[in-house]
Design an enzyme around this catalytic site. Structure first.
Site, mmCIF file in Angstrom:
data_model
loop_
_atom_site.group_PDB
_atom_site.id
_atom_site.type_symbol
_atom_site.label_atom_id
_atom_site.label_comp_id
_atom_site.label_asym_id
_atom_site.label_seq_id
_atom_site.Cartn_x
_atom_site.Cartn_y
_atom_site.Cartn_z
ATOM 1 N N PHE A 171 -1.202 -1.985 9.706
ATOM 2 C CA PHE A 171 0.168 -1.929 10.487
ATOM 3 C C PHE A 171 0.764 -3.261 10.715
ATOM 4 C CE2 PHE A 171 -2.117 2.050 11.517
ATOM 5 C CZ PHE A 171 -1.243 2.933 11.061
ATOM 6 N N ASN A 213 -2.104 7.698 -5.000
ATOM 7 C CA ASN A 213 -1.767 6.432 -5.665
ATOM 8 C C ASN A 213 -1.295 6.971 -7.220
ATOM 9 O OD1 ASN A 213 -2.187 4.144 -3.860
ATOM 10 N ND2 ASN A 213 -4.581 4.830 -3.987
ATOM 11 N N HIS A 241 -8.502 11.277 1.005
ATOM 12 C CA HIS A 241 -7.802 10.490 1.065
ATOM 13 C C HIS A 241 -6.353 10.573 2.062
ATOM 14 C CE1 HIS A 241 -5.207 7.059 -1.130
ATOM 15 N NE2 HIS A 241 -6.282 6.304 -0.616
ATOM 16 N N HIS A 294 0.782 -1.253 -0.114
ATOM 17 C CA HIS A 294 -0.159 0.042 -0.020
ATOM 18 C C HIS A 294 0.679 1.155 -0.245
ATOM 19 C CE1 HIS A 294 -3.349 2.615 1.594
ATOM 20 N NE2 HIS A 294 -4.020 1.792 0.799
ATOM 21 N N LYS A 353 3.168 4.326 -0.999
ATOM 22 C CA LYS A 353 3.277 5.490 -2.262
ATOM 23 C C LYS A 353 4.410 6.241 -1.972
ATOM 24 C CE LYS A 353 -1.290 4.836 -0.736
ATOM 25 N NZ LYS A 353 -1.865 3.893 -1.401
ATOM 26 N N ASP A 361 16.969 9.943 -8.014
ATOM 27 C CA ASP A 361 18.607 10.351 -8.098
ATOM 28 C C ASP A 361 18.953 10.011 -6.571
ATOM 29 O OD1 ASP A 361 18.243 10.916 -10.687
ATOM 30 O OD2 ASP A 361 18.371 12.948 -10.307
#
Length: 490
Positions: free
Chosen positions: A438, A218, A416, A201, A203, A208
Protein backbone atom coordinates in the site's frame (compact mmCIF):
# COMPACT_ATOMS: atom_id res chain seq x y z
CA UNK A 1 -66.12 90.51 -3.84
CA UNK A 2 -65.63 88.28 -6.81
CA UNK A 3 -66.41 89.58 -10.25
CA UNK A 4 -69.45 88.07 -11.89
CA UNK A 5 -68.41 85.42 -14.38
CA UNK A 6 -70.31 84.00 -17.26
CA UNK A 7 -69.81 80.18 -17.56
CA UNK A 8 -70.13 78.40 -20.80
CA UNK A 9 -70.20 74.61 -21.27
CA UNK A 10 -67.02 73.37 -22.76
CA UNK A 11 -67.91 71.50 -25.89
CA UNK A 12 -65.83 68.38 -26.56
CA UNK A 13 -66.07 67.01 -30.02
CA UNK A 14 -68.20 63.94 -29.96
CA UNK A 15 -66.37 60.66 -30.74
CA UNK A 16 -67.47 58.91 -33.79
CA UNK A 17 -68.83 55.48 -33.02
CA UNK A 18 -66.19 52.79 -33.60
CA UNK A 19 -66.90 50.58 -36.48
CA UNK A 20 -67.27 46.93 -35.46
CA UNK A 21 -64.90 44.29 -36.97
CA UNK A 22 -66.41 41.33 -38.65
CA UNK A 23 -66.43 38.18 -36.47
CA UNK A 24 -64.09 36.27 -38.78
CA UNK A 25 -61.40 38.97 -38.47
CA UNK A 26 -61.64 38.92 -34.64
CA UNK A 27 -61.21 35.17 -34.56
CA UNK A 28 -58.26 35.42 -36.93
CA UNK A 29 -56.65 38.04 -34.70
CA UNK A 30 -57.12 35.88 -31.59
CA UNK A 31 -55.71 32.85 -33.38
CA UNK A 32 -52.66 34.84 -34.47
CA UNK A 33 -52.13 36.07 -30.91
CA UNK A 34 -52.38 32.52 -29.54
CA UNK A 35 -49.96 31.25 -32.18
CA UNK A 36 -47.48 33.98 -31.29
CA UNK A 37 -47.62 32.98 -27.63
CA UNK A 38 -46.93 29.33 -28.53
CA UNK A 39 -44.05 30.31 -30.79
CA UNK A 40 -42.55 32.41 -27.99
CA UNK A 41 -42.93 29.53 -25.51
CA UNK A 42 -41.30 27.06 -27.88
CA UNK A 43 -38.47 29.51 -28.51
CA UNK A 44 -37.88 29.96 -24.77
CA UNK A 45 -37.88 26.20 -24.17
CA UNK A 46 -35.48 25.67 -27.07
CA UNK A 47 -33.04 28.25 -25.68
CA UNK A 48 -33.22 26.73 -22.17
CA UNK A 49 -32.82 23.20 -23.54
CA UNK A 50 -29.87 24.17 -25.69
CA UNK A 51 -28.22 25.83 -22.71
CA UNK A 52 -28.74 22.74 -20.57
CA UNK A 53 -27.37 20.51 -23.32
CA UNK A 54 -24.27 22.64 -23.77
CA UNK A 55 -23.74 22.71 -20.01
CA UNK A 56 -23.99 18.91 -19.85
CA UNK A 57 -21.59 18.51 -22.78
CA UNK A 58 -19.17 20.93 -21.17
CA UNK A 59 -19.26 19.08 -17.87
CA UNK A 60 -18.91 15.74 -19.67
CA UNK A 61 -15.81 16.97 -21.48
CA UNK A 62 -14.26 19.15 -18.78
CA UNK A 63 -15.94 18.03 -15.60
CA UNK A 64 -12.67 16.82 -14.10
CA UNK A 65 -11.24 20.33 -13.98
CA UNK A 66 -12.37 21.04 -10.41
CA UNK A 67 -15.75 22.48 -11.31
CA UNK A 68 -17.41 20.86 -8.30
CA UNK A 69 -17.23 22.23 -4.80
CA UNK A 70 -16.41 20.02 -1.82
CA UNK A 71 -20.08 19.36 -1.08
CA UNK A 72 -21.25 18.92 -4.67
CA UNK A 73 -21.76 15.43 -6.08
CA UNK A 74 -20.86 14.75 -9.73
CA UNK A 75 -23.64 13.82 -12.11
CA UNK A 76 -24.67 10.15 -11.99
CA UNK A 77 -23.64 7.66 -14.65
CA UNK A 78 -26.50 6.46 -16.84
CA UNK A 79 -24.68 3.49 -18.37
CA UNK A 80 -26.45 0.13 -17.86
CA UNK A 81 -23.43 -1.30 -15.99
CA UNK A 82 -23.30 -5.06 -15.55
CA UNK A 83 -20.90 -6.68 -13.07
CA UNK A 84 -19.95 -10.35 -13.31
CA UNK A 85 -17.71 -12.12 -10.81
CA UNK A 86 -15.20 -14.40 -12.54
CA UNK A 87 -13.02 -17.08 -10.97
CA UNK A 88 -10.20 -19.44 -11.76
CA UNK A 89 -10.75 -22.74 -9.96
CA UNK A 90 -7.59 -24.89 -10.05
CA UNK A 91 -7.86 -28.27 -11.67
CA UNK A 92 -8.64 -30.87 -9.02
CA UNK A 93 -10.29 -28.41 -6.62
CA UNK A 94 -13.94 -29.45 -6.67
CA UNK A 95 -16.96 -27.95 -4.95
CA UNK A 96 -20.37 -29.65 -4.65
CA UNK A 97 -22.62 -29.19 -7.68
CA UNK A 98 -25.03 -26.98 -5.73
CA UNK A 99 -22.26 -24.61 -4.65
CA UNK A 100 -21.87 -21.05 -5.88
CA UNK A 101 -20.17 -20.95 -9.28
CA UNK A 102 -19.07 -18.15 -11.59
CA UNK A 103 -17.75 -17.85 -15.15
CA UNK A 104 -14.06 -18.66 -15.56
CA UNK A 105 -11.37 -16.02 -15.89
CA UNK A 106 -10.24 -17.41 -19.25
CA UNK A 107 -13.81 -17.39 -20.56
CA UNK A 108 -14.18 -13.75 -19.52
CA UNK A 109 -10.83 -12.72 -21.03
CA UNK A 110 -11.51 -14.42 -24.34
CA UNK A 111 -14.93 -12.78 -24.48
CA UNK A 112 -13.41 -9.35 -23.91
CA UNK A 113 -10.84 -9.96 -26.65
CA UNK A 114 -13.47 -11.14 -29.12
CA UNK A 115 -15.54 -8.02 -28.50
CA UNK A 116 -12.70 -5.46 -28.64
CA UNK A 117 -13.20 -2.91 -31.43
CA UNK A 118 -10.87 0.03 -30.88
CA UNK A 119 -8.57 -0.29 -27.86
CA UNK A 120 -7.22 -2.56 -25.14
CA UNK A 121 -5.12 -1.32 -22.23
CA UNK A 122 -3.56 -3.89 -19.88
CA UNK A 123 -1.79 -3.12 -16.59
CA UNK A 124 0.22 -6.16 -15.52
CA UNK A 125 2.89 -7.51 -13.20
CA UNK A 126 4.57 -10.01 -15.55
CA UNK A 127 3.77 -12.22 -18.57
CA UNK A 128 4.04 -16.02 -18.85
CA UNK A 129 0.95 -17.15 -20.77
CA UNK A 130 2.83 -20.11 -22.24
CA UNK A 131 4.56 -22.72 -20.14
CA UNK A 132 7.99 -22.04 -21.62
CA UNK A 133 9.09 -20.97 -18.15
CA UNK A 134 8.61 -24.52 -16.86
CA UNK A 135 10.26 -26.19 -19.89
CA UNK A 136 7.44 -28.73 -19.99
CA UNK A 137 4.42 -29.53 -22.13
CA UNK A 138 1.83 -28.88 -19.43
CA UNK A 139 -1.64 -29.48 -20.89
CA UNK A 140 -3.28 -27.01 -18.51
CA UNK A 141 -1.31 -24.18 -20.18
CA UNK A 142 -3.56 -24.35 -23.24
CA UNK A 143 -5.96 -21.70 -21.95
CA UNK A 144 -3.15 -19.20 -21.43
CA UNK A 145 -1.69 -19.98 -24.83
CA UNK A 146 -5.09 -19.34 -26.45
CA UNK A 147 -5.37 -15.98 -24.69
CA UNK A 148 -1.95 -15.02 -26.09
CA UNK A 149 -2.95 -16.12 -29.60
CA UNK A 150 -6.09 -13.98 -29.48
CA UNK A 151 -4.15 -11.01 -28.13
CA UNK A 152 -1.85 -11.22 -31.16
CA UNK A 153 -4.83 -10.84 -33.51
CA UNK A 154 -5.97 -7.48 -32.12
CA UNK A 155 -3.48 -4.99 -33.57
CA UNK A 156 -3.68 -6.48 -37.11
CA UNK A 157 -7.44 -5.95 -37.06
CA UNK A 158 -7.13 -2.31 -36.00
CA UNK A 159 -7.37 -2.52 -32.21
CA UNK A 160 -4.84 -0.31 -30.41
CA UNK A 161 -3.12 -2.45 -27.76
CA UNK A 162 -1.11 -0.86 -24.94
CA UNK A 163 0.58 -2.88 -22.20
CA UNK A 164 2.10 -1.40 -19.04
CA UNK A 165 4.20 -4.00 -17.21
CA UNK A 166 6.46 -3.91 -14.19
CA UNK A 167 10.13 -3.73 -15.10
CA UNK A 168 11.66 -6.98 -13.83
CA UNK A 169 14.36 -6.77 -11.18
CA UNK A 170 16.08 -9.86 -12.57
CA UNK A 171 15.86 -12.41 -15.37
CA UNK A 172 12.26 -12.96 -16.43
CA UNK A 173 10.68 -14.54 -19.52
CA UNK A 174 9.91 -11.92 -22.18
CA UNK A 175 8.74 -14.16 -25.04
CA UNK A 176 5.07 -13.19 -24.64
CA UNK A 177 5.81 -9.47 -24.76
CA UNK A 178 8.14 -9.87 -27.73
CA UNK A 179 5.42 -11.74 -29.61
CA UNK A 180 2.92 -8.99 -28.82
CA UNK A 181 5.35 -6.27 -29.91
CA UNK A 182 5.81 -8.07 -33.22
CA UNK A 183 2.03 -8.21 -33.65
CA UNK A 184 1.79 -4.41 -33.32
CA UNK A 185 1.12 -3.91 -29.60
CA UNK A 186 2.82 -1.12 -27.67
CA UNK A 187 4.65 -2.09 -24.47
CA UNK A 188 6.13 0.10 -21.75
CA UNK A 189 7.99 -1.14 -18.69
CA UNK A 190 7.38 0.82 -15.50
CA UNK A 191 10.42 0.95 -13.23
CA UNK A 192 8.58 1.02 -9.90
CA UNK A 193 11.75 -0.06 -8.09
CA UNK A 194 13.36 3.22 -9.11
CA UNK A 195 10.21 5.27 -8.59
CA UNK A 196 8.88 3.94 -5.25
CA UNK A 197 11.04 0.89 -4.35
CA UNK A 198 8.12 -1.38 -5.27
CA UNK A 199 6.65 -3.16 -8.29
CA UNK A 200 3.67 -2.69 -10.60
CA UNK A 201 1.40 -5.32 -9.04
CA UNK A 202 -1.81 -4.11 -10.72
CA UNK A 203 -3.89 -6.52 -12.81
CA UNK A 204 -6.60 -4.97 -14.99
CA UNK A 205 -7.81 -4.68 -18.58
CA UNK A 206 -9.80 -1.82 -20.15
CA UNK A 207 -11.55 -2.62 -23.45
CA UNK A 208 -12.82 0.18 -25.72
CA UNK A 209 -13.03 2.38 -22.59
CA UNK A 210 -16.37 0.63 -22.01
CA UNK A 211 -15.66 -2.74 -20.35
CA UNK A 212 -12.97 -3.80 -17.90
CA UNK A 213 -11.56 -6.65 -15.84
CA UNK A 214 -9.96 -6.09 -12.42
CA UNK A 215 -8.85 -8.82 -10.06
CA UNK A 216 -6.13 -11.08 -8.73
CA UNK A 217 -5.17 -12.94 -11.92
CA UNK A 218 -1.75 -12.28 -13.44
CA UNK A 219 -0.98 -12.68 -17.14
CA UNK A 220 0.14 -16.22 -16.35
CA UNK A 221 -1.21 -19.53 -17.66
CA UNK A 222 -1.28 -20.80 -14.06
CA UNK A 223 -3.72 -18.01 -13.16
CA UNK A 224 -6.27 -19.72 -15.41
CA UNK A 225 -5.95 -23.38 -14.39
CA UNK A 226 -3.55 -23.88 -11.47
CA UNK A 227 -4.15 -20.91 -9.14
CA UNK A 228 -7.40 -19.89 -7.48
CA UNK A 229 -8.26 -16.35 -8.62
CA UNK A 230 -11.16 -13.93 -8.31
CA UNK A 231 -11.97 -10.77 -10.24
CA UNK A 232 -14.83 -8.77 -11.65
CA UNK A 233 -15.73 -7.89 -15.23
CA UNK A 234 -17.74 -4.72 -15.72
CA UNK A 235 -19.62 -4.55 -19.01
CA UNK A 236 -21.14 -1.45 -20.64
CA UNK A 237 -19.82 0.83 -17.90
CA UNK A 238 -17.90 3.52 -19.75
CA UNK A 239 -18.04 5.96 -16.82
CA UNK A 240 -15.98 3.65 -14.61
CA UNK A 241 -13.91 2.31 -17.52
CA UNK A 242 -12.79 5.83 -18.46
CA UNK A 243 -11.86 6.49 -14.84
CA UNK A 244 -9.81 3.27 -14.74
CA UNK A 245 -8.12 4.40 -17.96
CA UNK A 246 -6.83 7.43 -16.04
CA UNK A 247 -4.98 5.07 -13.70
CA UNK A 248 -3.56 3.27 -16.72
CA UNK A 249 -2.49 6.58 -18.26
CA UNK A 250 -0.46 7.31 -15.13
CA UNK A 251 1.38 4.00 -15.57
CA UNK A 252 1.82 4.72 -19.28
CA UNK A 253 3.33 8.11 -18.48
CA UNK A 254 5.71 6.58 -15.94
CA UNK A 255 6.77 3.96 -18.48
CA UNK A 256 8.55 6.59 -20.57
CA UNK A 257 12.33 6.65 -20.47
CA UNK A 258 13.67 8.87 -17.71
CA UNK A 259 10.23 9.60 -16.24
CA UNK A 260 9.61 10.51 -12.61
CA UNK A 261 6.52 10.91 -10.47
CA UNK A 262 5.21 14.49 -10.77
CA UNK A 263 5.04 16.49 -7.56
CA UNK A 264 1.57 17.49 -8.77
CA UNK A 265 -0.10 15.37 -11.42
CA UNK A 266 -1.49 17.30 -14.42
CA UNK A 267 -5.24 17.82 -14.33
CA UNK A 268 -6.13 15.27 -17.03
CA UNK A 269 -5.18 12.56 -14.51
CA UNK A 270 -7.52 13.93 -11.81
CA UNK A 271 -10.81 12.27 -10.95
CA UNK A 272 -14.13 13.39 -9.53
CA UNK A 273 -14.95 9.95 -8.15
CA UNK A 274 -13.63 8.86 -4.77
CA UNK A 275 -14.58 7.91 -1.22
CA UNK A 276 -16.25 11.27 -0.60
CA UNK A 277 -18.05 11.50 -3.96
CA UNK A 278 -18.48 7.99 -5.38
CA UNK A 279 -20.00 7.46 -8.79
CA UNK A 280 -23.76 6.85 -8.82
CA UNK A 281 -24.39 3.96 -11.19
CA UNK A 282 -27.06 1.45 -12.09
CA UNK A 283 -25.36 -1.90 -11.47
CA UNK A 284 -27.16 -5.05 -12.60
CA UNK A 285 -30.39 -3.06 -12.52
CA UNK A 286 -29.88 -1.79 -8.96
CA UNK A 287 -28.64 1.64 -7.77
CA UNK A 288 -25.07 1.50 -6.45
CA UNK A 289 -22.15 3.72 -5.50
CA UNK A 290 -18.72 2.89 -6.90
CA UNK A 291 -15.21 4.26 -7.20
CA UNK A 292 -11.66 3.14 -7.96
CA UNK A 293 -8.76 3.50 -5.53
CA UNK A 294 -5.04 3.32 -6.23
CA UNK A 295 -1.71 2.73 -4.52
CA UNK A 296 0.80 3.94 -3.58
CA UNK A 297 -0.22 7.51 -2.61
CA UNK A 298 2.34 9.22 -4.90
CA UNK A 299 0.47 7.64 -7.84
CA UNK A 300 -2.84 9.21 -6.72
CA UNK A 301 -3.60 12.44 -8.62
CA UNK A 302 -6.08 14.95 -7.21
CA UNK A 303 -9.37 13.31 -6.27
CA UNK A 304 -8.07 9.71 -6.27
CA UNK A 305 -8.58 7.88 -2.95
CA UNK A 306 -5.49 5.91 -1.86
CA UNK A 307 -6.07 2.16 -1.72
CA UNK A 308 -5.34 1.84 2.01
CA UNK A 309 -7.72 4.67 2.90
CA UNK A 310 -10.47 3.01 0.85
CA UNK A 311 -9.86 -0.37 2.48
CA UNK A 312 -9.90 1.05 6.00
CA UNK A 313 -13.09 2.97 5.26
CA UNK A 314 -14.83 -0.31 4.41
CA UNK A 315 -13.57 -1.84 7.66
CA UNK A 316 -14.57 1.19 9.75
CA UNK A 317 -18.08 1.33 8.31
CA UNK A 318 -18.90 -2.36 8.80
CA UNK A 319 -21.55 -2.98 11.45
CA UNK A 320 -22.35 -6.68 11.10
CA UNK A 321 -19.52 -8.65 9.49
CA UNK A 322 -16.21 -8.39 7.64
CA UNK A 323 -15.19 -11.31 5.43
CA UNK A 324 -11.65 -11.21 4.01
CA UNK A 325 -9.97 -13.58 1.55
CA UNK A 326 -6.35 -12.70 0.80
CA UNK A 327 -3.16 -14.59 0.05
CA UNK A 328 -0.89 -12.83 2.55
CA UNK A 329 -1.82 -11.01 5.74
CA UNK A 330 1.13 -9.41 7.51
CA UNK A 331 0.94 -6.28 9.71
CA UNK A 332 4.52 -5.39 8.83
CA UNK A 333 6.48 -3.64 6.09
CA UNK A 334 7.26 -6.96 4.43
CA UNK A 335 10.29 -5.82 2.44
CA UNK A 336 11.68 -3.23 4.88
CA UNK A 337 15.19 -3.32 6.31
CA UNK A 338 15.37 -2.74 9.23
CA UNK A 339 12.10 -4.46 10.14
CA UNK A 340 9.04 -2.26 10.72
CA UNK A 341 5.71 -3.04 12.33
CA UNK A 342 2.69 -1.77 10.33
CA UNK A 343 -0.60 -2.23 12.21
CA UNK A 344 -2.93 -0.04 10.10
CA UNK A 345 -5.27 -2.84 8.93
CA UNK A 346 -4.73 -4.99 12.02
CA UNK A 347 -5.83 -2.15 14.32
CA UNK A 348 -8.93 -1.55 12.21
CA UNK A 349 -10.02 -5.18 12.42
CA UNK A 350 -9.42 -5.38 16.18
CA UNK A 351 -11.32 -2.14 16.73
CA UNK A 352 -14.25 -3.36 14.62
CA UNK A 353 -14.49 -6.60 16.61
CA UNK A 354 -13.96 -5.11 20.07
CA UNK A 355 -15.75 -1.75 19.87
CA UNK A 356 -18.63 -2.53 17.49
CA UNK A 357 -19.04 -6.27 17.89
CA UNK A 358 -18.43 -6.90 14.18
CA UNK A 359 -17.95 -10.55 13.18
CA UNK A 360 -14.55 -10.79 11.47
CA UNK A 361 -13.50 -13.75 9.33
CA UNK A 362 -10.12 -14.06 7.60
CA UNK A 363 -9.45 -16.75 4.99
CA UNK A 364 -5.68 -16.72 4.44
CA UNK A 365 -3.82 -18.76 1.85
CA UNK A 366 -1.33 -21.38 2.88
CA UNK A 367 1.17 -22.90 0.46
CA UNK A 368 4.84 -23.67 0.08
CA UNK A 369 5.80 -19.97 -0.20
CA UNK A 370 3.88 -18.63 2.81
CA UNK A 371 5.95 -16.49 5.18
CA UNK A 372 6.14 -18.52 8.43
CA UNK A 373 6.00 -15.31 10.50
CA UNK A 374 2.40 -14.87 9.37
CA UNK A 375 1.23 -17.57 11.77
CA UNK A 376 2.06 -15.56 14.92
CA UNK A 377 0.11 -12.53 13.70
CA UNK A 378 -2.88 -14.68 12.74
CA UNK A 379 -2.87 -16.41 16.12
CA UNK A 380 -2.78 -13.00 17.79
CA UNK A 381 -5.90 -11.94 15.91
CA UNK A 382 -7.69 -15.21 16.55
CA UNK A 383 -6.92 -14.94 20.28
CA UNK A 384 -9.33 -12.00 20.52
CA UNK A 385 -12.27 -14.37 20.18
CA UNK A 386 -13.52 -14.34 23.74
CA UNK A 387 -16.88 -14.83 25.43
CA UNK A 388 -16.09 -12.11 27.98
CA UNK A 389 -15.26 -9.38 25.48
CA UNK A 390 -17.75 -10.72 22.90
CA UNK A 391 -15.11 -10.22 20.23
CA UNK A 392 -15.68 -12.58 17.33
CA UNK A 393 -12.63 -13.03 15.11
CA UNK A 394 -11.91 -16.29 13.33
CA UNK A 395 -9.04 -17.20 11.04
CA UNK A 396 -8.81 -20.15 8.65
CA UNK A 397 -6.18 -21.29 6.18
CA UNK A 398 -7.18 -22.22 2.63
CA UNK A 399 -5.06 -24.98 1.09
CA UNK A 400 -5.35 -25.91 -2.59
CA UNK A 401 -4.72 -29.67 -2.89
CA UNK A 402 -2.13 -30.99 -5.32
CA UNK A 403 -1.22 -34.38 -6.69
CA UNK A 404 2.40 -35.26 -7.41
CA UNK A 405 2.37 -33.79 -10.92
CA UNK A 406 0.61 -30.58 -9.83
CA UNK A 407 2.99 -30.17 -6.91
CA UNK A 408 5.90 -29.99 -9.37
CA UNK A 409 4.45 -26.92 -11.13
CA UNK A 410 6.30 -23.90 -9.70
CA UNK A 411 4.31 -21.08 -8.09
CA UNK A 412 0.97 -22.84 -8.41
CA UNK A 413 -1.73 -24.42 -6.24
CA UNK A 414 -2.58 -21.39 -4.09
CA UNK A 415 -5.62 -19.25 -3.31
CA UNK A 416 -4.56 -15.88 -4.77
CA UNK A 417 -7.77 -13.95 -3.91
CA UNK A 418 -7.61 -10.34 -2.70
CA UNK A 419 -11.08 -9.18 -1.66
CA UNK A 420 -13.26 -8.14 1.26
CA UNK A 421 -17.03 -8.06 1.65
CA UNK A 422 -19.20 -6.62 4.43
CA UNK A 423 -22.93 -6.25 4.89
CA UNK A 424 -22.60 -2.92 3.09
CA UNK A 425 -19.68 -2.94 0.70
CA UNK A 426 -17.52 -4.86 -1.77
CA UNK A 427 -13.76 -4.42 -2.08
CA UNK A 428 -11.95 -6.22 -4.91
CA UNK A 429 -8.25 -5.44 -5.15
CA UNK A 430 -4.93 -6.49 -6.62
CA UNK A 431 -2.71 -6.22 -3.53
CA UNK A 432 -1.66 -8.54 -0.74
CA UNK A 433 -2.37 -7.20 2.72
CA UNK A 434 0.98 -6.05 4.06
CA UNK A 435 2.39 -2.57 4.37
CA UNK A 436 4.67 -2.39 1.35
CA UNK A 437 1.81 -3.19 -1.03
CA UNK A 438 0.00 0.00 0.00
CA UNK A 439 2.96 2.34 0.47
CA UNK A 440 5.40 1.36 -2.31
CA UNK A 441 3.76 -1.02 -4.78
CA UNK A 442 1.26 -0.07 -7.49
CA UNK A 443 -2.19 -1.60 -7.05
CA UNK A 444 -5.83 -0.82 -7.80
CA UNK A 445 -9.14 -1.66 -6.17
CA UNK A 446 -12.83 -1.38 -7.04
CA UNK A 447 -15.22 -0.43 -4.25
CA UNK A 448 -18.99 -0.83 -4.56
CA UNK A 449 -21.76 -0.12 -2.08
CA UNK A 450 -25.07 -1.69 -3.02
CA UNK A 451 -28.21 -2.57 -1.06
CA UNK A 452 -30.42 -5.59 -1.51
CA UNK A 453 -29.90 -9.21 -2.38
CA UNK A 454 -28.66 -10.50 -5.70
CA UNK A 455 -26.16 -7.71 -6.28
CA UNK A 456 -22.39 -7.90 -6.55
CA UNK A 457 -22.00 -7.69 -2.77
CA UNK A 458 -24.22 -10.68 -2.02
CA UNK A 459 -22.57 -12.70 -4.81
CA UNK A 460 -19.14 -12.09 -3.29
CA UNK A 461 -20.45 -13.00 0.16
CA UNK A 462 -21.69 -16.31 -1.27
CA UNK A 463 -18.24 -17.04 -2.73
CA UNK A 464 -16.59 -16.39 0.62
CA UNK A 465 -19.01 -18.61 2.55
CA UNK A 466 -18.59 -21.40 -0.02
CA UNK A 467 -14.83 -21.34 0.50
CA UNK A 468 -15.03 -20.85 4.27
CA UNK A 469 -17.25 -23.90 4.72
CA UNK A 470 -15.34 -26.06 2.23
CA UNK A 471 -13.04 -28.96 3.15
CA UNK A 472 -10.13 -26.87 1.83
CA UNK A 473 -10.36 -24.44 4.79
CA UNK A 474 -8.53 -25.43 7.98
CA UNK A 475 -8.37 -24.03 11.50
CA UNK A 476 -5.05 -22.69 12.74
CA UNK A 477 -4.77 -25.59 15.17
CA UNK A 478 -5.30 -28.26 12.49
CA UNK A 479 -2.75 -31.04 12.31
CA UNK A 480 -0.11 -30.38 9.67
CA UNK A 481 -0.28 -33.91 8.32
CA UNK A 482 -4.01 -33.50 7.66
CA UNK A 483 -3.35 -31.06 4.80
CA UNK A 484 -0.09 -32.44 3.43
CA UNK A 485 3.23 -30.67 3.15
CA UNK A 486 1.97 -27.77 1.03
CA UNK A 487 1.12 -25.51 3.99
CA UNK A 488 3.94 -23.81 5.90
CA UNK A 489 1.69 -22.23 8.56
CA UNK A 490 0.67 -25.37 10.47
Amino acid sequence: MKPKLMYQELKVPAEEPASELPMNEIEAWKAAEKKARWVLLVLILAVVGFGALMTQLFLWEYGDLHLFGPNQRPAPCYDPCEAVLVESIPEGLDFPNASTSNPSTSQAWLGLLAGAHSSLDIASFYWTLTNNDTHTQEASAQQGEEVLRQLQTLAPRGVKVRIAVSKPNGPQPQADLQALLQSGAQVRMVDMQKLTHGVLHTKFWVVDQTHFYLGSANMDWRSLTQVKELGVVMYNCSCLARDLTKIFEAYWFLGQAGSSIPSTWPRPYDTRYNQETPMEICLNGTPALAYLASAPPPLCPSGRTPDLKALLNVVDNARSFIYIAVMNYLPIMEFSHPRRFWPAIDDGLRRAAYERGVKVRLLISCWGHSDPSMRAFLLSLAALRDNHTHSDIQVKLFVVPADDAQARIPYARVNHNKYMVTERATYIGTSNWSGSYFTETAGTSLLVTQNGRGGLRSQLEAVFLRDWDSPYSHDLDAAADSVGNACRLL
